[in-house]
Design a protein around this motif. Structure first.
Motif, mmCIF file in Angstrom:
data_model
loop_
_atom_site.group_PDB
_atom_site.id
_atom_site.type_symbol
_atom_site.label_atom_id
_atom_site.label_comp_id
_atom_site.label_asym_id
_atom_site.label_seq_id
_atom_site.Cartn_x
_atom_site.Cartn_y
_atom_site.Cartn_z
ATOM 1 N N THR A 71 -9.723 9.865 55.920
ATOM 2 C CA THR A 71 -10.765 10.266 56.867
ATOM 3 C C THR A 71 -11.076 9.043 57.728
ATOM 4 N N ILE A 72 -10.817 9.186 59.034
ATOM 5 C CA ILE A 72 -10.837 8.029 59.931
ATOM 6 C C ILE A 72 -11.835 8.265 61.046
ATOM 7 N N LEU A 73 -12.775 7.345 61.216
ATOM 8 C CA LEU A 73 -13.757 7.447 62.293
ATOM 9 C C LEU A 73 -13.311 6.557 63.457
ATOM 10 N N ILE A 74 -13.289 7.136 64.642
ATOM 11 C CA ILE A 74 -12.847 6.388 65.820
ATOM 12 C C ILE A 74 -14.027 6.129 66.750
ATOM 13 N N ASP A 75 -14.290 4.874 67.005
ATOM 14 C CA ASP A 75 -15.353 4.388 67.894
ATOM 15 C C ASP A 75 -16.734 4.804 67.369
ATOM 16 N N SER A 76 -17.546 3.812 67.090
ATOM 17 C CA SER A 76 -18.787 4.116 66.361
ATOM 18 C C SER A 76 -20.021 4.189 67.257
ATOM 19 N N CYS A 77 -19.805 4.396 68.547
ATOM 20 C CA CYS A 77 -20.890 4.833 69.431
ATOM 21 C C CYS A 77 -21.985 3.778 69.625
ATOM 22 N N ILE A 78 -23.244 4.201 69.738
ATOM 23 C CA ILE A 78 -24.318 3.345 70.267
ATOM 24 C C ILE A 78 -25.104 2.651 69.150
ATOM 25 N N GLY A 79 -25.468 3.410 68.138
ATOM 26 C CA GLY A 79 -26.189 2.820 67.008
ATOM 27 C C GLY A 79 -27.699 2.828 67.190
ATOM 28 N N ASN A 80 -28.398 2.546 66.103
ATOM 29 C CA ASN A 80 -29.869 2.479 66.101
ATOM 30 C C ASN A 80 -30.350 1.036 65.955
ATOM 31 N N ASP A 81 -31.557 0.800 66.427
ATOM 32 C CA ASP A 81 -32.274 -0.477 66.260
ATOM 33 C C ASP A 81 -31.644 -1.653 66.998
ATOM 34 N N LYS A 82 -30.629 -1.405 67.814
ATOM 35 C CA LYS A 82 -29.936 -2.518 68.470
ATOM 36 C C LYS A 82 -30.685 -2.904 69.750
ATOM 37 N N PRO A 83 -30.994 -4.198 69.908
ATOM 38 C CA PRO A 83 -31.653 -4.612 71.154
ATOM 39 C C PRO A 83 -30.687 -4.529 72.344
ATOM 40 N N ARG A 84 -30.915 -3.562 73.243
ATOM 41 C CA ARG A 84 -30.076 -3.379 74.434
ATOM 42 C C ARG A 84 -30.994 -3.248 75.645
ATOM 43 N N PRO A 85 -31.691 -4.329 75.983
ATOM 44 C CA PRO A 85 -32.735 -4.240 77.022
ATOM 45 C C PRO A 85 -32.223 -3.724 78.362
ATOM 46 N N GLY A 86 -30.945 -3.896 78.662
ATOM 47 C CA GLY A 86 -30.410 -3.416 79.944
ATOM 48 C C GLY A 86 -30.223 -1.911 79.999
#
Ligand code: ZN
Length: 290
Positions: A71-86
């Motif tokens: 079972t293989i996950l490809i590209d793990s997207c945006i995520g939570n709690d990550k500081p991305r002020p832009g």
């Protein structure tokens, strides 16, 4: 909307985190003239790839591929709690959308054997890690994380000059936890999974192909294209492609490789259903959605 489909002996699931307006088309694609946009506005709007203000609509998602063995996950997207002020829609977000979509597809984080990243941009590594007691820890506890060696080296060098937050909070903690494999382009998993070098968007960008032996039942295109407009006009490179000229060349040769084949092309960002078969149209191509 199809969130699950099959290709050969693979079952493929889409795990959608966001499907939303991104950037104005003219801003993201500097080569897009007003005339070219006018010519293509109607079908782009019909495909829900463009809104009434000429802003591009993108899907942000992971794919999970079940092969007979893994079972293989490809590209793990945006995520939570990550500081991305832009990016206000991504900045320190705490929603349950991604984890709920994972559960709805029938998976828990412990089911993932491999996480593979087409490249190490912010919206492809986010759920590699999650916040636990103030520390970033791998989200998928049993998974080996597969990163392209050239891509990893490039971002290590960038991060040494000035911190690259997604690299620091979503890639390095995986390496420190000894869960990462840095691989060259001849890497394969069993007889089903191979890498296809597709540089330009980033220097070490790879597409990931699935199929027994030399068969290619499905290919995961990552960010070698972002919007269906680029299938028809492969020369349109977004302003954030690291090498726009190389990206355009890569895009056309990728589309040529899969044109009129049965391979299902699974894009990272095309609007839902995001996946289809590449067919020729004029001097370009279309992706006929499944
Ligand atoms: Zn992306």
């Amino acid at each position: 909307m199809s969130l699950k489909f099959t290709a050969g002996d693979l079952t493929i699931h889409r795990i959608i985190e966001q499907e939303t307006t991104f950037l104005p088309a003219h801003d993201m694609l500097p080569g897009l003239t007003p005339e070219l946009l006018a010519e293509n506005r109607a079908w782009m709007k019909q495909a829900k790839a463009l809104d009434d203000t000429d802003t591009l609509i993108l899907c942000f998602q992971s794919y999970i591929v079940k092969t007979p063995h893994h079972t293989i996950l490809i590209d793990s997207c945006i995520g939570n709690d990550k500081p991305r002020p832009g990016r206000p829609k991504w900045d320190k977000k705490t929603d349950e959308t991604y984890m709920r979509a994972l559960a709805a597809a029938g998976f828990s984080v412990g089911d993932i054997d491999f996480v593979m990243c087409t490249h190490l941009h912010v919206d492809h590594v986010g759920w590699n890690t999650r916040l636990e007691n103030g520390h970033w820890v791998p989200t998928f506890p049993k998974a080996r994380y597969v990163f392209g060696d050239a891509e990893y080296v490039y971002w290590s060098e960038q991060n040494a000059k000035a911190e690259v937050p997604p690299f620091a909070d979503s890639v390095l903690p995986v390496v420190e936890a000894k869960k990462a494999e840095l691989v060259t382009n001849d890497y394969a998993i069993g007889d089903h999974v191979r890498l296809l070098p597709t540089p330009g968007h980033t220097p070490g960008h790879v597409a990931i192909t699935f199929g027994r032996g030399s068969k290619e039942d499905a290919v995961f295109a990552g960010d070698l294209m972002h919007t269906p407009l680029q299938t028809l006009y492969p020369e349109l490179s977004p302003r954030f492609d690291v090498d726009g000229a190389l990206a355009a060349k890569t895009r056309r040769s990728f589309l040529e490789r899969y044109c009129d084949t049965d391979t299902i092309c699974c894009t990272a960002h095309f609007p839902s259903p995001s996946s289809g078969k590449i067919r020729r149209k004029g001097n370009g191509f279309t992706c006929e959605m499944i």
